[in-house]
Design an enzyme around this catalytic site. Structure first.
Site, PDB file in Angstrom:
ATOM      1  N   LYS A  45      37.909  -2.790  11.136  1.00  0.00           N
ATOM      2  CA  LYS A  45      37.290  -3.796  12.041  1.00  0.00           C
ATOM      3  C   LYS A  45      36.080  -3.287  12.836  1.00  0.00           C
ATOM      4  CE  LYS A  45      41.848  -6.270  12.831  1.00  0.00           C
ATOM      5  NZ  LYS A  45      42.811  -6.106  13.844  1.00  0.00           N
ATOM      6  N   GLY A  46      36.237  -1.704  12.941  1.00  0.00           N
ATOM      7  CA  GLY A  46      35.662  -1.087  13.873  1.00  0.00           C
ATOM      8  C   GLY A  46      33.936  -1.185  13.562  1.00  0.00           C
ATOM      9  N   GLU A 101      29.965   2.378   7.997  1.00  0.00           N
ATOM     10  CA  GLU A 101      31.164   2.675   8.827  1.00  0.00           C
ATOM     11  C   GLU A 101      30.661   2.875  10.188  1.00  0.00           C
ATOM     12  OE1 GLU A 101      34.264   2.712   9.509  1.00  0.00           O
ATOM     13  OE2 GLU A 101      35.197   4.163   8.095  1.00  0.00           O
ATOM     14  N   ASP A 105      34.992  10.366  10.966  1.00  0.00           N
ATOM     15  CA  ASP A 105      35.975  11.372  11.904  1.00  0.00           C
ATOM     16  C   ASP A 105      36.479  12.373  10.964  1.00  0.00           C
ATOM     17  OD1 ASP A 105      38.155  12.606  13.554  1.00  0.00           O
ATOM     18  OD2 ASP A 105      38.269  10.615  14.683  1.00  0.00           O
ATOM     19  N   LYS A 133      31.330  12.906  13.678  1.00  0.00           N
ATOM     20  CA  LYS A 133      31.987  13.894  14.450  1.00  0.00           C
ATOM     21  C   LYS A 133      32.523  15.010  13.316  1.00  0.00           C
ATOM     22  CE  LYS A 133      35.313  11.600  17.864  1.00  0.00           C
ATOM     23  NZ  LYS A 133      36.578  11.407  18.067  1.00  0.00           N
ATOM     24  N   PHE A 154      37.861  10.752  22.325  1.00  0.00           N
ATOM     25  CA  PHE A 154      38.211   9.687  21.664  1.00  0.00           C
ATOM     26  C   PHE A 154      37.325   8.685  22.219  1.00  0.00           C
ATOM     27  CE2 PHE A 154      40.592   5.854  20.996  1.00  0.00           C
ATOM     28  CZ  PHE A 154      40.915   6.157  19.823  1.00  0.00           C
ATOM     29  N   ASP A 161      37.954   0.951  19.064  1.00  0.00           N
ATOM     30  CA  ASP A 161      38.791   0.601  19.810  1.00  0.00           C
ATOM     31  C   ASP A 161      39.910   1.724  20.017  1.00  0.00           C
ATOM     32  OD1 ASP A 161      41.864  -0.306  18.071  1.00  0.00           O
ATOM     33  OD2 ASP A 161      39.902   0.517  16.997  1.00  0.00           O
TER      34      ASP A 161
END
Length: 180
Positions: A45-46, A101, A105, A133, A154, A161
């Site tokens: 969902k991001g 995306e 990460d 990152k 974070f 989210d």
């Protein structure tokens, strides 16, 4: 300060900078894919907020589709296990696939997606991530388009989210630990 903003420790990328980043990514992608059959695949969902803005910044015809994968569950660290929750609907043969995306990460999810989607015979496959990152990478995956490199904190907002909350912040921010 509203309830949503109380969870923000500090803003990493403000709304204006996000617009500039996305405009530049759209320009580069439009140029690189001008004679190709571009298919954008958003990883839900991001990346939904990023995908919506990015596809409007792309100035050539393109198709879109969506996948939903999970590797986090309810936590803040990847579980290392990637599960496809919703697969794409389009046959990839003949498409120049660009995976869209929100954040790179560990790289585990994108490595897995690149592997399974490559097996479906697209004409080409590349990766566009809004945020990277590099300090967290656990694979050798290299995105082809990167909006910004971010610190190892974070991050919430602009689609990202914590426990399904804070996606609707209009900027990218570090979450205050007391909200985790």
């Amino acid at each position: 300060m509203n309830m949503l903003e109380q969870a923000v420790k500090n803003v990493i990328i403000d709304e204006n900078r996000l617009k500039l980043i996305i405009s530049e990514l759209g320009r580069k992608i439009s140029e690189d894919y001008k004679d190709k059959n571009l298919l954008l695949v958003s990883v839900l969902k991001g990346s939904v907020v990023f995908m919506a803005d990015l596809m409007r910044a792309i100035k050539i015809p393109c198709s879109v589709d969506f996948m939903c994968v999970s590797s986090y569950g309810n936590g803040v660290k990847t579980s290392g296990v990637v599960k496809i929750v919703k697969d794409i609907d389009i046959n990839l043969k003949g498409y120049d696939l660009l995976i869209v995306e929100d954040i790179l990460d560990s790289g585990l999810t994108l490595s897995y997606l690149e592997e399974i989607l490559s097996a479906r015979n697209p004409a080409s496959i590349k990766i566009c991530t809004l945020l990277d990152k590099p300090s967290r990478h656990m694979t050798d995956i290299k995105p082809d388009y990167v909006g910004a490199v971010v610190p190892d904190v974070f991050i919430i907002g602009y689609g990202l989210d914590y426990d399904e909350k804070y996606r609707n912040l209009p900027y990218v921010a570090e979450i205050d630990e007391k909200y985790i």
